[in-house]
Design an enzyme around this catalytic site. Structure first.
Site, PDB file in Angstrom:
ATOM      1  N   ASP A  41     -17.974  20.762 -22.007  1.00 20.50           N
ATOM      2  CA  ASP A  41     -19.178  20.263 -22.074  1.00 20.50           C
ATOM      3  C   ASP A  41     -20.235  20.122 -23.118  1.00 20.50           C
ATOM      4  OD1 ASP A  41     -17.481  18.107 -20.317  1.00 20.50           O
ATOM      5  OD2 ASP A  41     -19.545  18.407 -18.533  1.00 20.50           O
TER       6      ASP A  41
ATOM      7  N   VAL B 108     -24.351   8.998 -15.577  1.00 22.46           N
ATOM      8  CA  VAL B 108     -24.815  10.475 -14.227  1.00 22.46           C
ATOM      9  C   VAL B 108     -23.742  10.560 -13.353  1.00 22.46           C
ATOM     10  CG1 VAL B 108     -25.854  11.846 -12.629  1.00 22.46           C
ATOM     11  CG2 VAL B 108     -27.243  10.231 -14.377  1.00 22.46           C
TER      12      VAL B 108
ATOM     13  N   LEU C 220     -18.387  12.179 -17.565  1.00 25.16           N
ATOM     14  CA  LEU C 220     -18.469  12.161 -18.972  1.00 25.16           C
ATOM     15  C   LEU C 220     -19.418  13.148 -20.072  1.00 25.16           C
ATOM     16  CD1 LEU C 220     -18.406   8.362 -19.590  1.00 25.16           C
ATOM     17  CD2 LEU C 220     -16.542   9.778 -19.309  1.00 25.16           C
TER      18      LEU C 220
HETATM   19  O1  PMV Z   1     -18.431  17.622 -15.807  1.00 21.40           O
HETATM   20  P1  PMV Z   1     -17.374  16.520 -15.757  1.00 21.40           P
HETATM   21  O2  PMV Z   1     -16.488  15.887 -14.574  1.00 21.40           O
HETATM   22  O3  PMV Z   1     -17.018  16.055 -17.494  1.00 21.40           O
HETATM   23  O4  PMV Z   1     -15.646  17.744 -15.849  1.00 21.40           O
HETATM   24  C1  PMV Z   1     -15.888  18.825 -16.423  1.00 21.40           C
HETATM   25  C2  PMV Z   1     -14.384  19.167 -16.647  1.00 21.40           C
HETATM   26  C3  PMV Z   1     -13.968  19.864 -16.497  1.00 21.40           C
HETATM   27  O5  PMV Z   1     -13.072  21.364 -16.681  1.00 21.40           O
HETATM   28  C4  PMV Z   1     -13.549  20.130 -14.554  1.00 21.40           C
HETATM   29  C5  PMV Z   1     -14.314  21.287 -15.515  1.00 21.40           C
HETATM   30  C6  PMV Z   1     -15.218  22.479 -16.935  1.00 21.40           C
HETATM   31  O6  PMV Z   1     -16.239  23.589 -16.207  1.00 21.40           O
HETATM   32  O7  PMV Z   1     -14.565  22.962 -17.273  1.00 21.40           O
END
Ligand code: PMV
Length: 325
Positions: free
Chosen positions: A156, A106, A110
């Site tokens: 994500d 968490v 990732l």
């Molecule tokens: O939540 P993370 O650490 O997987 O980061 C997401 C990627 C970022 O580019 C930092 C934020 C985004 O919304 O794209």
């Protein structure tokens, strides 16, 4: 009947943060999963239980913690939002028991929250025999991502839905990248938690103070990702590795690296990695090193020696999948 969904975590090989400003990012789904199990309840409550030791009941939006105290609400709220979004879309107000079992660390970069949001929506769809399109999955899970990360790009959820290797760009969405070569990586987890939303906000503030410099860095990152896509298509992992190391430098410049991440990146490079960079929002969380198949163990040892938790990860072709039990 139980409906189950499993969605993969991810690493960003190039372009995080700059993706928020419209540039492309290269993202790879990896072999650790967020699993969500849902079943009907005969009242209209949601009971949510996470393997992190948090659980509680929601009656409408009123929350009663069962374990984990008041903190449970913050952690379980994105799951409630995702489940509610799916229930509203299906238009069948019902109660649910929701169980979370996640292998994705968490707040580590990732993609844990994105994978959980996607898996929750998909599992609720499966329970009601509704096949959400990828676009619906994206939109319904975006509500929770906005709650967690404030202004996320959507990268994500996109990878949790699609799996494999993709280019994600806010305007264009997902473009799958078909690459024949293996992409051997080692992830180094610092174990330092951080909030993506705070880091995205810090970059925004730096951009407000130095608009022209940030504009150049954003443009350079866009070019870098475009070159990295070409390197991947021609299976030139050495070139991809070098571009990843340059990408780390850009991320240092926008202020999202830290001492631990820099230490792991250097340790991996000294052990022979083709390239290394932080991955995700930075400020802690994880870094990723590109390696060769026979050097993965060496890189993992080097990361372990400087205090990190190495994970030798593999690309996963499939995005979120569902089944019943
Ligand atoms: O939540 P993370 O650490 O997987 O980061 C997401 C990627 C970022 O580019 C930092 C934020 C985004 O919304 O794209």
């Amino acid at each position: 009947m139980k409906a189950i969904a499993a969605a993969p975590g991810k690493v960003i090989l190039a372009g995080e943060h700059f993706v928020v400003y419209g540039e492309p990012a290269i993202v790879m789904a990896v072999d650790c999963f967020a699993n969500v199990i849902v079943e009907h309840r005969h009242d209209k409550c949601f009971y949510i239980k996470s393997d992190l030791g948090f659980s509680g009941f929601y009656s409408k939006e009123r929350f009663k913690p069962e374990s984990g105290g008041i903190e449970a609400r913050t952690l379980l709220e994105p799951i409630r939002i995702s489940a509610q979004a799916a229930i509203d879309r299906i238009n069948n107000p019902t109660g649910l028991n929701i169980t979370i079992k996640s292998e994705i660390p968490v707040a580590a970069g990732l993609g844990s929250s994105g994978a959980l949001a996607v898996a929750t929506v998909a599992a609720v769809g499966k329970l009601f025999n509704v096949n959400f399109t990828n676009e619906e999955l994206f939109n319904l899970s975006f509500r929770a991502e906005r709650f967690v990360h404030k202004k996320p790009s959507g990268v994500d959820q996109a990878i949790a839905i699609n799996g494999g290797l993709i280019v994600f760009q806010k305007e264009k969405g997902v473009t799958p990248l078909n690459v024949i070569s293996e992409i051997p990586i080692v992830i180094g987890n610092t174990g330092e938690p951080r909030k993506t939303g705070d880091l995205v906000n810090a970059v925004k503030k730096r951009r407000e103070r130095f608009p022209q410099i940030l504009a150049s860095l954003i443009k350079a990152a866009g070019q870098l990702t475009t070159d990295a896509i070409k390197a991947l298509k021609s299976c030139d992992l050495e070139r991809l590795g070098e571009l990843m190391s340059i990408n780390h430098g850009l991320l240092v410049s926008i202020g999202v690296a830290n001492k631990t991440l820099d230490k792991y990146v250097h340790a991996a490079l000294e052990a022979g990695a083709l390239g290394a960079k932080l991955t995700g929002a930075g400020g802690g969380g994880c870094m990723v090193a590109l390696t060769t198949l026979n050097n993965s163990e060496n890189i993992a040892d080097a990361i372990r020696k400087v205090g990190g938790e190495p994970i030798i990860a593999k690309k996963i072709e499939e995005g979120v999948k569902t089944w019943t039990q």
